[in-house]
Design a protein around this motif. Structure first.
Motif: not given
Lengths: 602, 141
Positions: A480-492
């Motif tokens: 189960k995935t719930d990405l409501s907190g954030w959807k994008e990140i700057k990372f490697s």
């Protein structure tokens, strides 16, 4: 600066200016009121003077009317007996210049003249006055009627007497005891003295006008009686100042301003004023006259303001001083304000600089703290590296040397051959270890060159799950995935892929076969930090026992499950190299939760 | 005197092989028994608390092992040490001569010494010659 100075100046000076204007107006008003009332008083006195001087004339006329002249008295041959009585009377009355009796035909029948030296002389020559205006007006006077002529100039034999003698004729009828009219008595009242008195002591030009606007008294002597003088300039006040004349006549006003000049007026209506005398009051006699005069004072605008010039001057002087003082004050105030402003500006500048410096310092501090953090992490990593080399690498190498020494002591080839698989195994272990170490060292070395990019989390997770598509068939394991907190990140991207893959792989590997496995992947924000959570309901780890070792290399806690003990070690190392961290929470039989906390990641 | 009885608790099979050979060369009568991790060693000891014949005289205990490492073994061992009907000398085996590890080992009262790998024939002989001892034993490199 100049503008502010002016504003300040206006602010202070304006009230004073307004006060000054009011003061001037007040002074002006007061002065005018004083002047007007003074002049009115003067005019009223003059009027009184005229009335008082005329009163005896009326009394005398009445007296002679009641004298009981006889018919013979109107016969020049028979009236010599009058000489003494009338002569005595005339001597005492020094303003009476003539005393005459005129019969019904208009001829003089008795005449006394006052000479220049005051001597009374009986005139032999008797004139015919039948054509004269005063005779015409008075020939029909009834009993007890007294007439006063207008103020005019004396004529003898129909010719103006020179020098001009201004005079008023008083006339009363003469009746005998039976009431038959015998003629009239005429007394010439010389107005020279009266006019002299009126002209005396005038601070401002005084004028006496008759009801037609003719000058009786004027500053300009040539205008006096101009209406009576043949071939003269027939100049009248009415023509001189028609506007003033109209205003004075139409209005009951006692004062008038015209072109800045002040005119003060008092009317003198003879019948009106003389009616107050006892004779008329008690109806013994009746007055008959058209005389209606105007007493006038003319105050020129220049003279008018002369009186208040000093006051105005002092007000102006005070104003000038005040202007100077206020200007200085405003200047000083503006200057001090300016320096205060500059001081504040400088202070602000310094403040700003300090703020910049302090923020720089803070940045440096932060950077230092970051560096320290990184150094601590790096120290721990180096220690881990040290441990790996000390324990994990040294062990096989010592094994190799031991095996080699055994090999050299071998007694036969069979024995030698027996050592080869062992040697092979050890060298393989060394190779694996060195390879793993290389992976580790590369992460440590590369942390400055790792490319950071914006990563969409959802597709990345999906791609990782695809690797295990056969295992994750929903029947046995549900994700189960719930990405409501954030959807994008700057990372490697590489690291995030590797981390996700390792954690999913771990969750699959250590699932609890006795229940339906669920893997929860979700994002949230904690203290403004992005957090990625992997939660499973697998077999869990006893953290009381292994807590400190769970992220260490080659640590295994589960018998019977294939695991090299490299995955979590790599996950932690990769996260630490990019300032992120990982926490674990686990309970045997319940499951494990890994929480990745990204510090300062957009 | 009966021949000595050794336990080697170490997950490294090669090292087990090397130790077996080395000890056999020193004295073929020495009995040696292998356990691939601490947990297995503990399990065996717990099952043989009273059976002195099955218990070793010397335990060579590796530090680095899966499931239960040497340190964990020692703390577990201490909980039932008084129930064991035999005096057992435990020596910690390690590949590192890290002074911190040595210091840590000296703090543990159940330990008799600290051995740094590799262990040669002479090392075994030396160990045996010092046995039994109450003093701290440490091999030299």
């Amino acid at each position: 600066m100049l503008k502010r100075l002016l504003l300040k100046f206006v602010k202070y000076y304006l009230p004073i200016l307004i006060l000054s204007v009011f003061a001037v107006l007040w002074i002006y008003q007061k002065e005018h009121n004083n002047l007007t009332s003074l002049q009115q008083k003067e005019l009223s006195n003059k009027k009184q003077l005229i009335v008082e001087l005329l009163k005896p004339m009326i009394a005398n006329l009445y007296y002679w009317e009641q004298y009981n002249f006889s018919k013979n008295d109107f016969s020049p041959d028979k009236n010599a007996h009058l000489d003494k009585d009338i002569g005595d009377f005339l001597i005492g009355m020094d303003s009476y210049s003539q005393f005459r009796l005129i019969n019904l035909d208009g001829k003089e029948v008795f005449r006394l003249n006052r000479k220049q030296n005051g001597q009374i002389v009986k005139s032999i020559e008797l004139q015919d006055k039948a054509d004269r205006d005063y005779y015409q007006v008075t020939k029909d006077l009834g009993k007890n009627q007294i007439y006063l002529s207008p103020l005019n100039l004396n004529q003898e034999n129909g010719i103006l007497e020179v020098p001009y003698i201004p005079m008023i004729r008083g006339v009363a009828p003469i009746l005998d005891t039976l009431g038959n009219k015998l003629g009239i008595v005429v007394i010439n009242f010389s107005a020279v003295k009266l006019l002299d008195l009126l002209k005396k002591d005038n601070q401002y030009p005084f004028m006496l006008l008759d009801h037609d606007g003719n000058y009786l008294v004027s500053k300009d002597g040539a205008k006096e009686f101009a209406h009576l003088i043949p071939d003269g300039r027939k100049i009248t006040f009415k023509e001189d100042r028609p506007q003033v004349w109209d205003s004075l006549n139409t209005e009951e006003s006692k004062t008038l301003f015209d072109n800045g000049d002040l005119w003060v007026k008092t009317g003198l209506d003879f019948p009106n004023e003389l009616s107050q005398t006892p004779l008329f009051q008690h109806k013994f006699a009746d007055i008959k006259t058209n005389n209606k005069w105007v007493l006038l004072k003319h105050i020129d605008s220049q003279l008018l303001n002369a009186g208040i010039k000093r006051e105005i001057f002092s007000v102006l002087l005070i104003n000038a001083l005040v202007i100077l003082a206020i200007f200085c004050m405003s200047f000083l105030e503006t200057k001090s304000e300016n320096s205060e402003r500059e001081y504040l500006k400088a202070l602000e500048l310094i403040n700003n600089e300090l703020e910049i410096k302090s923020s720089e310092l803070e940045n440096k501090n932060n950077a230092l703290a970051n560096i320290q953090n990184k150094l601590e992490v790096r120290n721990a990593q180096l220690l881990a590296y040290n441990n790996i080399v000390a324990h994990n690498l040294r062990a096989p190498t010592t094994s190799v040397s031991a095996l080699v020494s055994m090999l050299t002591e071998s007694k036969n080839f069979d024995e030698v051959k027996g050592y080869f698989p062992k040697l092979h195994k050890v060298t393989h272990a060394i190779n694996t270890l060195v390879d793993d170490l290389l992976v580790y060292v590369r992460i440590l070395n590369d942390d400055d060159q790792i490319r950071l990019e914006n990563i969409q989390l959802d597709p990345l997770i999906m791609a990782c799950l695809d690797l295990y598509v056969e295992t994750l068939d929903k029947e046995t394991i549900e994700v189960k995935t719930d990405l409501s907190g954030w959807k994008e990140i700057k990372f490697s991207k590489i690291y995030l892929q590797s981390i996700t893959q390792n954690l999913i792989s771990n969750a699959i590997k250590y699932r609890d076969p006795n229940k339906k496995s669920v893997i929860h992947i979700r994002t949230l924000l904690e203290n403004n930090k992005k957090v990625l959570v992997f939660e499973d309901n697998g077999i869990g780890v006893d953290l009381n026992r292994y807590g400190s070792d769970i992220f260490k290399l080659y640590k295994r806690f589960h018998r019977g499950l294939s695991g090299k003990g490299m995955g979590l070690f790599l996950v932690k190392t990769q996260l630490e190299s990019l300032n992120a961290s990982i926490e674990v929470n686990s309970e045997l039989g319940t499951g494990t939760t890994f929480k990745i906390i990204f510090d300062n990641y957009e | 005197m009966n021949e000595l009885h050794f336990f080697l608790i170490d997950d490294d099979e090669i090292f087990q092989f090397i130790m077996k050979n080395t000890i056999a060369e020193v004295n073929p009568d020495i009995k040696i028994q292998f356990f691939s991790d601490g947990e297995k060693g503990i399990d065996f000891l717990k099952q043989n608390l009273g059976a002195a014949n099955n218990l070793p005289d010397i335990i060579l205990l590796d530090v680095n092992m899966p499931f239960m490492d040497g340190w964990e073994f020692l703390s577990e061992y201490k909980s039932f040490q008084t129930d064991i009907k035999k005096d057992i000398n435990i020596y910690l085996l390690t590949s590192s001569n890290n002074p911190q590890d040595i210091a840590k080992a000296q703090e543990i009262s159940t330990l008799s010494g600290y051995l740094v790998k590799p262990i040669s024939k002479d090392g075994i002989k030396n160990l045996i010659s010092h046995f039994p001892t109450t003093e701290w034993y440490q091999n030299e490199l």
